[in-house]
Design a protein around this motif. Sequence first.
Motif, PDB file in Angstrom:
ATOM      1  N   UNK A 216      29.628  -5.999   1.084  1.00  0.00           N
ATOM      2  CA  UNK A 216      29.248  -4.838   1.875  1.00  0.00           C
ATOM      3  C   UNK A 216      28.427  -3.855   1.036  1.00  0.00           C
ATOM      4  N   UNK A 217      28.867  -3.621  -0.199  1.00  0.00           N
ATOM      5  CA  UNK A 217      28.115  -2.714  -1.056  1.00  0.00           C
ATOM      6  C   UNK A 217      26.753  -3.289  -1.391  1.00  0.00           C
ATOM      7  N   UNK A 218      26.708  -4.590  -1.576  1.00  0.00           N
ATOM      8  CA  UNK A 218      25.431  -5.246  -1.843  1.00  0.00           C
ATOM      9  C   UNK A 218      24.467  -5.014  -0.683  1.00  0.00           C
ATOM     10  N   UNK A 219      24.983  -5.119   0.538  1.00  0.00           N
ATOM     11  CA  UNK A 219      24.139  -4.898   1.708  1.00  0.00           C
ATOM     12  C   UNK A 219      23.654  -3.452   1.785  1.00  0.00           C
ATOM     13  N   UNK A 220      24.541  -2.505   1.466  1.00  0.00           N
ATOM     14  CA  UNK A 220      24.133  -1.106   1.462  1.00  0.00           C
ATOM     15  C   UNK A 220      23.023  -0.863   0.444  1.00  0.00           C
ATOM     16  N   UNK A 221      23.181  -1.437  -0.740  1.00  0.00           N
ATOM     17  CA  UNK A 221      22.168  -1.234  -1.779  1.00  0.00           C
ATOM     18  C   UNK A 221      20.856  -1.932  -1.416  1.00  0.00           C
ATOM     19  N   UNK A 222      20.959  -3.117  -0.805  1.00  0.00           N
ATOM     20  CA  UNK A 222      19.740  -3.813  -0.390  1.00  0.00           C
ATOM     21  C   UNK A 222      18.995  -2.997   0.666  1.00  0.00           C
ATOM     22  N   UNK A 223      19.746  -2.430   1.622  1.00  0.00           N
ATOM     23  CA  UNK A 223      19.110  -1.600   2.645  1.00  0.00           C
ATOM     24  C   UNK A 223      18.472  -0.363   2.049  1.00  0.00           C
ATOM     25  N   UNK A 224      19.041   0.113   0.924  1.00  0.00           N
ATOM     26  CA  UNK A 224      18.496   1.300   0.269  1.00  0.00           C
ATOM     27  C   UNK A 224      17.361   0.969  -0.692  1.00  0.00           C
ATOM     28  N   UNK A 225      17.010  -0.304  -0.804  1.00  0.00           N
ATOM     29  CA  UNK A 225      15.837  -0.687  -1.583  1.00  0.00           C
ATOM     30  C   UNK A 225      16.101  -1.259  -2.953  1.00  0.00           C
ATOM     31  N   UNK A 226      17.353  -1.478  -3.350  1.00  0.00           N
ATOM     32  CA  UNK A 226      17.640  -2.048  -4.663  1.00  0.00           C
ATOM     33  C   UNK A 226      17.031  -3.443  -4.744  1.00  0.00           C
ATOM     34  N   UNK A 227      16.126  -3.702  -5.708  1.00  0.00           N
ATOM     35  CA  UNK A 227      15.415  -4.988  -5.734  1.00  0.00           C
ATOM     36  C   UNK A 227      16.329  -6.167  -6.017  1.00  0.00           C
ATOM     37  N   UNK A 228      17.345  -5.994  -6.843  1.00  0.00           N
ATOM     38  CA  UNK A 228      18.252  -7.110  -7.131  1.00  0.00           C
ATOM     39  C   UNK A 228      19.085  -7.429  -5.899  1.00  0.00           C
ATOM     40  N   UNK A 229      19.588  -6.403  -5.242  1.00  0.00           N
ATOM     41  CA  UNK A 229      20.370  -6.630  -4.025  1.00  0.00           C
ATOM     42  C   UNK A 229      19.533  -7.318  -2.961  1.00  0.00           C
ATOM     43  N   UNK A 230      18.289  -6.910  -2.834  1.00  0.00           N
ATOM     44  CA  UNK A 230      17.408  -7.549  -1.863  1.00  0.00           C
ATOM     45  C   UNK A 230      17.155  -9.001  -2.236  1.00  0.00           C
ATOM     46  N   UNK A 231      16.991  -9.268  -3.524  1.00  0.00           N
ATOM     47  CA  UNK A 231      16.804 -10.651  -3.978  1.00  0.00           C
ATOM     48  C   UNK A 231      18.021 -11.503  -3.667  1.00  0.00           C
ATOM     49  N   UNK A 232      19.209 -10.905  -3.763  1.00  0.00           N
ATOM     50  CA  UNK A 232      20.428 -11.642  -3.448  1.00  0.00           C
ATOM     51  C   UNK A 232      20.429 -12.077  -1.989  1.00  0.00           C
ATOM     52  N   UNK A 233      20.036 -11.182  -1.085  1.00  0.00           N
ATOM     53  CA  UNK A 233      20.011 -11.550   0.326  1.00  0.00           C
ATOM     54  C   UNK A 233      18.903 -12.556   0.619  1.00  0.00           C
ATOM     55  N   UNK A 234      17.804 -12.457  -0.100  1.00  0.00           N
ATOM     56  CA  UNK A 234      16.765 -13.478   0.047  1.00  0.00           C
ATOM     57  C   UNK A 234      17.297 -14.835  -0.378  1.00  0.00           C
ATOM     58  N   UNK A 235      18.059 -14.860  -1.454  1.00  0.00           N
ATOM     59  CA  UNK A 235      18.659 -16.104  -1.947  1.00  0.00           C
ATOM     60  C   UNK A 235      19.637 -16.678  -0.919  1.00  0.00           C
ATOM     61  N   UNK A 236      20.465 -15.811  -0.334  1.00  0.00           N
ATOM     62  CA  UNK A 236      21.415 -16.269   0.677  1.00  0.00           C
ATOM     63  C   UNK A 236      20.700 -16.776   1.922  1.00  0.00           C
ATOM     64  N   UNK A 237      19.687 -16.030   2.383  1.00  0.00           N
ATOM     65  CA  UNK A 237      18.951 -16.437   3.561  1.00  0.00           C
ATOM     66  C   UNK A 237      18.238 -17.760   3.367  1.00  0.00           C
ATOM     67  N   UNK A 238      17.694 -17.958   2.156  1.00  0.00           N
ATOM     68  CA  UNK A 238      17.025 -19.228   1.872  1.00  0.00           C
ATOM     69  C   UNK A 238      18.013 -20.388   1.952  1.00  0.00           C
ATOM     70  N   UNK A 239      19.190 -20.216   1.379  1.00  0.00           N
ATOM     71  CA  UNK A 239      20.194 -21.278   1.420  1.00  0.00           C
ATOM     72  C   UNK A 239      20.618 -21.574   2.852  1.00  0.00           C
ATOM     73  N   UNK A 240      20.801 -20.525   3.639  1.00  0.00           N
ATOM     74  CA  UNK A 240      21.164 -20.716   5.037  1.00  0.00           C
ATOM     75  C   UNK A 240      20.066 -21.441   5.804  1.00  0.00           C
ATOM     76  N   UNK A 241      18.822 -21.083   5.545  1.00  0.00           N
ATOM     77  CA  UNK A 241      17.712 -21.741   6.226  1.00  0.00           C
ATOM     78  C   UNK A 241      17.645 -23.220   5.928  1.00  0.00           C
ATOM     79  N   UNK A 242      17.875 -23.587   4.679  1.00  0.00           N
ATOM     80  CA  UNK A 242      17.872 -25.006   4.300  1.00  0.00           C
ATOM     81  C   UNK A 242      18.997 -25.749   5.013  1.00  0.00           C
ATOM     82  N   UNK A 243      20.195 -25.172   4.997  1.00  0.00           N
ATOM     83  CA  UNK A 243      21.333 -25.832   5.632  1.00  0.00           C
ATOM     84  C   UNK A 243      21.133 -25.971   7.138  1.00  0.00           C
TER      85      UNK A 243
END
Length: 351
Positions: free
Chosen positions: A247-274
């Motif tokens: 949840x905190x990761x999502x808050x930070x990603x929404x606030x523009x934290x580049x690492x947090x955003x990269x984490x969600x990109x990584x998760x989304x990519x894995x989900x897309x492949x699956x």
Amino acid sequence: MTYDARRDTAHGTGLDAAPTTAGGAGAVLAVDIGGTKFAAAVVGATGEIIVADRVATPPGGDAETLWKSLAALVDSVVQRVPGLDVLGVGIGCGGPMSWPDGHVSPLNMPGWRGFPLRDRLAERFPGVPVRIHNDAICVAAAEHWRGAGRGSDNMLGMVVSTGVGGGLILGGRLIDGGTGNAGHIGHVVVDPDGPDCECGGRGCLEAISRGPGLASWALTQGWVPGSAHRDPAAGGLYVEAAGASGRQLALDAAAGDPIARSAFTRAGRALGIAIASATHMCDLDLVTIGGGLSQAGPLLFEPLERTLHAHVRMEFAARVRVVPAALGQDAGLIGAAALVLAEDHYWTGPA
């Protein structure tokens, strides 16, 4: 393949919904077992929650402590509908479990190892069907029956939270598989060189995309939880230092934290492949995604869509749509009730 932003807010009837049918009407008792909470509800014939409640799962409780907590909750919910005729009991529970007999051993509840949950509830409610399935499968059934999957005969319902699970609907019916675990997409391998998974494998979707794993990866990349902020002029608020949670990761990603955003990109990519692999295998029309991490919205769904588009090239598979789940916290209860109320579609075990 489209992400429908209009579905981006989970909704449902709510656990505190007031009774909507008269006392004495026939309905189903639904039970949803989780590592952090027990929930129970009386559910009417069309999937409406008449009354419901929840309690925290007793931390570190032994088998009987856990059972007593659940039994008290169930009794309390049933007593709130005077004259209720319980037509059956549906149960969703985290795995592993032996199915369909319902001896459960939830990974995050060490007090229950081989606990005869179905039998204990059957003793409490004799003479009616008592049916159990994996909690993620119940969520998939709920979304197909009364949620975002209505109208689709071929869909995968997913939960992306502290774990990643799913349930599979083909030809308008829930598919169980040989042991009741069909649709368990969380252990599809999306990166053979990826992180170790708690199942003992490596590079599973769950190892990459579950909330705690995502937060752990972000920490290794230098993420400082709660340090992100937006420009106040843009309407953002400073986020105070907090724990390393999804949840905190999502808050930070929404606030523009580049690492947090990269984490969600990584998760989304894995989900897309699956999802691409599942779509080609099962000829899916639709995938619904619920669970806490899905509430990140476009942060998760946009990289998912990009990856899915890159990997789904067969014409028959290109039609698949990915949408957020619609039923929110009610889904597990509604899906558990569907095991009884809509048995022609969602139950193949013994009567």
